[in-house]
Write a protein that holds these residues in place. Structure first.
Motif, PDB file in Angstrom:
ATOM      1  N   ARG A 515     -12.713  14.656  -0.146  1.00 59.13           N
ATOM      2  CA  ARG A 515     -12.062  13.469  -0.635  1.00 59.13           C
ATOM      3  C   ARG A 515     -10.583  13.702  -1.458  1.00 59.13           C
ATOM      4  O   ARG A 515      -9.798  12.833  -1.325  1.00 59.13           O
ATOM      5  N   GLN A 516      -9.893  14.624  -2.172  1.00 59.79           N
ATOM      6  CA  GLN A 516      -9.657  15.257  -2.877  1.00 59.79           C
ATOM      7  C   GLN A 516      -7.629  15.182  -1.377  1.00 59.79           C
ATOM      8  O   GLN A 516      -7.101  14.687  -0.876  1.00 59.79           O
ATOM      9  N   GLN A 517      -8.684  15.835  -0.115  1.00 57.86           N
ATOM     10  CA  GLN A 517      -7.107  15.536   0.726  1.00 57.86           C
ATOM     11  C   GLN A 517      -6.989  14.448   1.612  1.00 57.86           C
ATOM     12  O   GLN A 517      -6.391  13.979   1.794  1.00 57.86           O
ATOM     13  N   CYS A 518      -8.485  13.727   1.464  1.00 54.25           N
ATOM     14  CA  CYS A 518      -8.516  11.836   2.439  1.00 54.25           C
ATOM     15  C   CYS A 518      -7.110  11.745   1.247  1.00 54.25           C
ATOM     16  O   CYS A 518      -6.000  10.640   1.902  1.00 54.25           O
ATOM     17  N   GLN A 519      -7.390  11.100  -0.572  1.00 55.90           N
ATOM     18  CA  GLN A 519      -7.088  10.905  -1.081  1.00 55.90           C
ATOM     19  C   GLN A 519      -4.846  11.421  -1.078  1.00 55.90           C
ATOM     20  O   GLN A 519      -4.350   9.672  -1.049  1.00 55.90           O
ATOM     21  N   GLU A 520      -4.786  12.583  -0.687  1.00 60.79           N
ATOM     22  CA  GLU A 520      -3.388  12.819  -0.151  1.00 60.79           C
ATOM     23  C   GLU A 520      -2.409  11.831   0.753  1.00 60.79           C
ATOM     24  O   GLU A 520      -1.711  11.112   1.386  1.00 60.79           O
ATOM     25  N   LEU A 521      -3.406  12.384   2.228  1.00 56.18           N
ATOM     26  CA  LEU A 521      -3.337  11.565   3.696  1.00 56.18           C
ATOM     27  C   LEU A 521      -3.180   9.455   3.232  1.00 56.18           C
ATOM     28  O   LEU A 521      -2.430   9.751   3.623  1.00 56.18           O
ATOM     29  N   THR A 522      -3.965   9.092   2.566  1.00 56.85           N
ATOM     30  CA  THR A 522      -3.720   7.515   2.373  1.00 56.85           C
ATOM     31  C   THR A 522      -2.828   6.947   1.825  1.00 56.85           C
ATOM     32  O   THR A 522      -1.926   6.612   1.840  1.00 56.85           O
ATOM     33  N   GLN A 523      -2.431   8.435   0.471  1.00 54.73           N
ATOM     34  CA  GLN A 523      -0.926   7.918   0.038  1.00 54.73           C
ATOM     35  C   GLN A 523       0.309   8.550   0.751  1.00 54.73           C
ATOM     36  O   GLN A 523       0.966   7.452   1.064  1.00 54.73           O
ATOM     37  N   GLU A 524       0.193   9.070   1.858  1.00 55.43           N
ATOM     38  CA  GLU A 524       1.138   9.539   2.510  1.00 55.43           C
ATOM     39  C   GLU A 524       1.623   8.705   3.656  1.00 55.43           C
ATOM     40  O   GLU A 524       2.294   7.321   4.056  1.00 55.43           O
ATOM     41  N   CYS A 525      -0.038   7.780   4.280  1.00 57.29           N
ATOM     42  CA  CYS A 525       0.145   6.665   5.288  1.00 57.29           C
ATOM     43  C   CYS A 525       0.221   5.467   4.537  1.00 57.29           C
ATOM     44  O   CYS A 525       1.446   4.367   5.259  1.00 57.29           O
ATOM     45  N   ASP A 526       0.531   4.938   3.507  1.00 50.71           N
ATOM     46  CA  ASP A 526       0.964   3.453   2.651  1.00 50.71           C
ATOM     47  C   ASP A 526       2.199   4.171   2.743  1.00 50.71           C
ATOM     48  O   ASP A 526       3.700   2.767   2.802  1.00 50.71           O
ATOM     49  N   GLU A 527       2.821   4.898   2.036  1.00 47.62           N
ATOM     50  CA  GLU A 527       4.427   5.617   2.125  1.00 47.62           C
ATOM     51  C   GLU A 527       4.951   4.893   3.892  1.00 47.62           C
ATOM     52  O   GLU A 527       6.003   4.254   3.601  1.00 47.62           O
ATOM     53  N   LYS A 528       4.172   5.303   4.875  1.00 47.97           N
ATOM     54  CA  LYS A 528       4.981   5.939   5.802  1.00 47.97           C
ATOM     55  C   LYS A 528       4.945   4.460   6.273  1.00 47.97           C
ATOM     56  O   LYS A 528       5.346   3.328   7.314  1.00 47.97           O
ATOM     57  N   LYS A 529       3.725   2.892   6.014  1.00 43.40           N
ATOM     58  CA  LYS A 529       3.954   1.639   6.487  1.00 43.40           C
ATOM     59  C   LYS A 529       4.409   0.654   6.078  1.00 43.40           C
ATOM     60  O   LYS A 529       5.141  -0.098   6.610  1.00 43.40           O
ATOM     61  N   ILE A 530       5.345   1.502   4.858  1.00 44.66           N
ATOM     62  CA  ILE A 530       6.137   0.532   3.854  1.00 44.66           C
ATOM     63  C   ILE A 530       7.336   0.800   4.914  1.00 44.66           C
ATOM     64  O   ILE A 530       7.896  -0.386   4.550  1.00 44.66           O
ATOM     65  N   GLN A 531       7.476   2.275   4.913  1.00 43.80           N
ATOM     66  CA  GLN A 531       8.173   2.607   5.860  1.00 43.80           C
ATOM     67  C   GLN A 531       8.492   0.935   7.155  1.00 43.80           C
ATOM     68  O   GLN A 531       9.036   1.003   7.476  1.00 43.80           O
ATOM     69  N   TYR A 532       7.799   1.071   7.871  1.00 45.36           N
ATOM     70  CA  TYR A 532       7.536   0.803   9.270  1.00 45.36           C
ATOM     71  C   TYR A 532       7.654  -1.155   8.731  1.00 45.36           C
ATOM     72  O   TYR A 532       8.292  -1.381   9.574  1.00 45.36           O
ATOM     73  N   ASP A 533       7.240  -1.780   7.682  1.00 48.64           N
ATOM     74  CA  ASP A 533       7.314  -3.324   7.251  1.00 48.64           C
ATOM     75  C   ASP A 533       8.441  -2.995   7.714  1.00 48.64           C
ATOM     76  O   ASP A 533       9.062  -4.373   7.536  1.00 48.64           O
ATOM     77  N   SER A 534       9.460  -2.245   7.107  1.00 50.08           N
ATOM     78  CA  SER A 534      11.168  -3.017   6.580  1.00 50.08           C
ATOM     79  C   SER A 534      11.527  -2.837   7.549  1.00 50.08           C
ATOM     80  O   SER A 534      12.417  -3.734   7.804  1.00 50.08           O
ATOM     81  N   CYS A 535      11.646  -2.206   8.169  1.00 48.03           N
ATOM     82  CA  CYS A 535      12.048  -2.276   9.528  1.00 48.03           C
ATOM     83  C   CYS A 535      11.805  -2.792  11.009  1.00 48.03           C
ATOM     84  O   CYS A 535      12.759  -3.569  11.436  1.00 48.03           O
ATOM     85  N   ALA A 536      10.172  -3.118  10.389  1.00 50.78           N
ATOM     86  CA  ALA A 536       9.680  -4.373  11.729  1.00 50.78           C
ATOM     87  C   ALA A 536      10.305  -5.894  10.815  1.00 50.78           C
ATOM     88  O   ALA A 536      10.699  -6.675  11.837  1.00 50.78           O
ATOM     89  N   ALA A 537      10.603  -5.843  10.013  1.00 49.72           N
ATOM     90  CA  ALA A 537      11.427  -7.374   9.230  1.00 49.72           C
ATOM     91  C   ALA A 537      12.445  -7.641   9.231  1.00 49.72           C
ATOM     92  O   ALA A 537      13.061  -8.329  10.101  1.00 49.72           O
ATOM     93  N   GLY A 538      13.392  -6.368   9.928  1.00 53.40           N
ATOM     94  CA  GLY A 538      14.315  -6.179   9.810  1.00 53.40           C
ATOM     95  C   GLY A 538      14.636  -6.426  11.393  1.00 53.40           C
ATOM     96  O   GLY A 538      15.662  -7.764  11.764  1.00 53.40           O
ATOM     97  N   LEU A 539      14.259  -5.962  12.270  1.00 51.68           N
ATOM     98  CA  LEU A 539      14.270  -6.206  13.932  1.00 51.68           C
ATOM     99  C   LEU A 539      14.242  -7.570  13.906  1.00 51.68           C
ATOM    100  O   LEU A 539      14.563  -7.897  14.994  1.00 51.68           O
TER     101      LEU A 539
END
Length: 676
Positions: A515-539
């Motif tokens: 469960r601890q590992q899952c929480q860390e991975l979900t945080q990392e996934c959310d950060e990557k998703k925010i970066q992806y959304d900003s790049c997709a909006a610009g394109l």
């Protein structure tokens, strides 16, 4: 005309024609091309007409098009109302004739497709009467008419099904939903079977439940049969009461009546029935037959639009006006001669109308009397069902009213008690709901604490254990188990639970780390998703700007292309006009007289000369008519005076004949008196 051409061009550029016309190219079409275009539109409506007009004669093309236009109920406009002129314009491909036809066809293509399809089966073939004398031909014609009627009924049913709202997509959705429900029910049944299999003697219990269900179904069927028999008994009692009442009325009529009154009553009934059979019913039957004939005639014709109905209404109004004028003329013409007969006819018609009205009133009164008798029988039967076999009167009715009042007071007391009980029930129900909500909140809190501690499902397991212990206790009571056996079973179950807990302890530790590992991975996934959304909006913004620029350039290209085509067409027209002017100038300047005669100037000069000669002849004719107008009017006046003179002589002759006839009657009357 420009709006009409614009509409035609828009429709021809769409599916299924896709002609890619504009106003200039459409207006520059030749007669043969226009006829072929009209034939293509007719071929889209009726596939039988999809032919090349170059492969048939112009008369055949015009005949084929006229037959289809007549089936489609096309009415030529006012400028070409003459059928011969319309046919000639259709043969030559005249634009004032072709354009309105195309506009009318393209306005209602779907409706005309349906009409053309129905015309293939509903346009009746006219068979001559001499051929129908043959039995085989008559039978075939009858079968043909029956098949036509069957086609009408099937087409109506098909249209009703189309407009009923049932579509294949909805049916498929319903089927898929039913299949999902079926799968859920199968899974539910399987779960219930697994739960039941742990119980002992489950087969015997299932058999008992099946027998109970069968007995309930049998009880419902017997209750339904009982209700049906009660209804039949009620109807039979009503018929019996009606028959008894009729018998009683007949007995009273026979006791109080005399033979003369009975005979008179029977004669009146016979006269009334004979009038109904000989006069009233045949007239109504004839009217119904005529209405059925006209309705069948209307059904046999193809469907009519609102414009056709308006044209028919105008014709009906015109014919009614003509009929009224003719009736007024006839009344003015024949009134002095048939004044007495007309008076008698009016009196006879008034009496006949009064007779018909009285007959209708008598029939309505009889129907009302029969319905009142039925209501009386129903009320008497209801009264007998409620309060015995007789209707209460006098003191008995007063006692019954007092009894009802006492019952009413008792009913009000009980109603107050019921209201108090319902109020208390509402309070208890609300208390139960609050307790349930508290229980659910406690359960959620307990589950949350179990999740935090890493022992989720413990309370559920405990409840299951309690439920199993309760089931076991019930089974033990049923079978007469002792308390020792129950305690041993509980000890075994507790031991099993302890073993399960011991075996699950290392698994729970591993689960916490995961469960601890899952929480860390979900945080990392959310950060990557925010970066992806900003790049997709610009394109996406860059893509939208580029699409707008491309769209503007395409529109400019289309506009420039249309301007180029327009200028090119204008250039071609000017070149053609210049070529015609050069040819005209060449022919006018040439020394050959035959070529000079072909020039437009020579043609117009010949036409002007012909019109001048024609005007000179008409002026001479007008002069001759003016010179002979006076003598002709005098001759007409003389003939009118002669006609009046002859009319006066005829009236004098008629008066003289009447006077001589009256004198002869007087003389004969005098002679008779002398003889007496």
């Amino acid at each position: 005309m420009s709006d009409q051409m614009q509409f035609i061009v828009e429709k021809l550029n769409q599916e299924p024609f896709r002609k890619n016309y504009n106003l200039i190219t459409f207006d520059s079409l030749e007669a043969v091309q226009l006829l072929q275009l009209l034939n293509d539109v007719l071929g889209e409506i009726d596939p039988k007409h999809a032919v090349d007009i170059r492969e048939e004669l112009p008369e055949q093309t015009a005949k084929r098009m006229l037959s289809l236009l007549s089936i489609l109920k096309y009415k030529p406009p006012g400028s070409v109302s003459d059928l011969s002129a319309f046919r000639q314009g259709l043969v030559t491909g005249s634009k004032p004739v072709i354009y309105p036809v195309l506009h009318w066809l393209l306005q209602r293509t779907s409706e005309l497709k349906k009409r053309a399809y129905l015309a293939r089966f509903l346009v009746k073939l006219e068979v001559p009467a001499e051929f129908l004398q043959d039995d085989t031909v008559a039978d075939i014609n009858k079968q043909y008419e029956e098949l036509m009627e069957a086609f009408k009924n099937l087409h109506k049913e098909c249209e009703q099904l189309k407009t009923s709202g049932l579509s294949t997509a909805e049916i498929r959705k319903d089927i898929s939903a039913m299949e999902e429900e079926k799968d859920q029910l199968i899974k539910r049944v399987e779960r219930l079977k697994k739960r039941v299999e742990t119980v002992q003697n489950h087969q015997r219990m299932l058999e008992i439940a099946r027998q109970l269900r069968l007995e309930k179904e049998r009880e419902e069927s017997l209750a339904q049969q009982k209700q049906e028999q009660k209804n039949q008994l009620f109807h039979a009692e009503q018929r019996l009461q009606r028959a008894r009442l009729q018998l009683k009325e007949l007995h009273l009529a026979v006791e109080d009546a005399k033979p003369e009154s009975l005979m008179k009553k029977l004669e009146e009934e016979i006269n009334f029935n004979s009038y109904l059979v000989t006069e009233k019913i045949p007239k109504e039957l004839e009217i119904k037959k005529n209405s059925v004939y006209f309705l069948q005639k209307v059904v046999a014709e193809p469907a009519m639009s609102q414009s056709d109905l308006s044209v028919l209404e105008i014709k009906i109004n015109e014919v009614n006006a003509q009929m009224n004028q003719l009736i007024e003329k006839r009344m003015v013409k024949y009134e002095p001669i048939d004044s007495k007969f007309s008076m008698y006819r009016q009196q006879a018609s008034i009496i006949a109308r009064k007779k018909e009205a009285k007959a209708e009133e008598l029939q309505a009164a009889k129907e009302e009397m029969s319905s009142a008798e039925k209501q009386m029988l129903q009320k008497t039967s209801q009264a007998q069902d409620l309060e015995g076999s007789k209707v209460l009167k006098g003191d008995e009715f007063k006692l019954y009213v007092n009894k009802l009042r006492s019952k009413n007071t008792f009913y009000k007391k009980k109603r107050l008690e019921i209201a108090e009980i319902t109020a208390e029930y509402g309070i208890l129900q609300r208390t139960e709901e609050l307790l349930k909500q508290c229980h659910e909140a406690v359960q959620q809190q307990l589950q949350a604490t179990e999740d935090k501690k890493g022992i989720s499902g413990y309370s559920y397991t405990q409840e299951e254990l309690e439920r199993l212990s309760a089931v076991k206790s019930e089974m033990d009571e049923m079978k007469g188990w002792t308390l020792d056996n129950m305690s041993e079973m509980v000890k075994k179950l507790n031991a099993m639970v302890a073993e399960k807990k011991a075996s699950l302890a290392p698994v729970i530790k591993e689960l916490r780390q995961l469960r601890q590992q899952c929480q860390e991975l979900t945080q990392e996934c959310d950060e990557k998703k925010i970066q992806y959304d900003s790049c997709a909006a610009g394109l996406e913004s860059n893509r939208s700007t580029l699409e707008q620029e491309v769209k503007g350039l395409l529109e400019e290209c289309v506009q420039e292309e249309s301007n180029y085509r327009y200028i090119n067409c204008m250039k071609r027209n000017l070149e053609i006009q210049l070529q015609r002017a050069k040819e005209e100038m060449k022919a006018y300047m040439s020394s050959d007289p035959q070529e000079k005669q072909k020039t437009i100037r020579e043609q117009y000069s010949r036409m002007i000369l012909e019109q001048e000669n024609l005007g000179k002849k008409l002026r001479e004719k007008q002069k001759a008519v003016r010179e002979s107008h006076g003598p002709n009017m005098k001759q007409i006046k003389m003939w009118q005076d002669f006609e009046q003179l002859m009319e006066c002589k005829r009236e004098c002759f008629l008066k003289q004949q009447n006077q001589t006839a009256i004198g002869q009657v007087i003389q004969e009357g005098g002679k008779d008196r002398l003889v007496l």
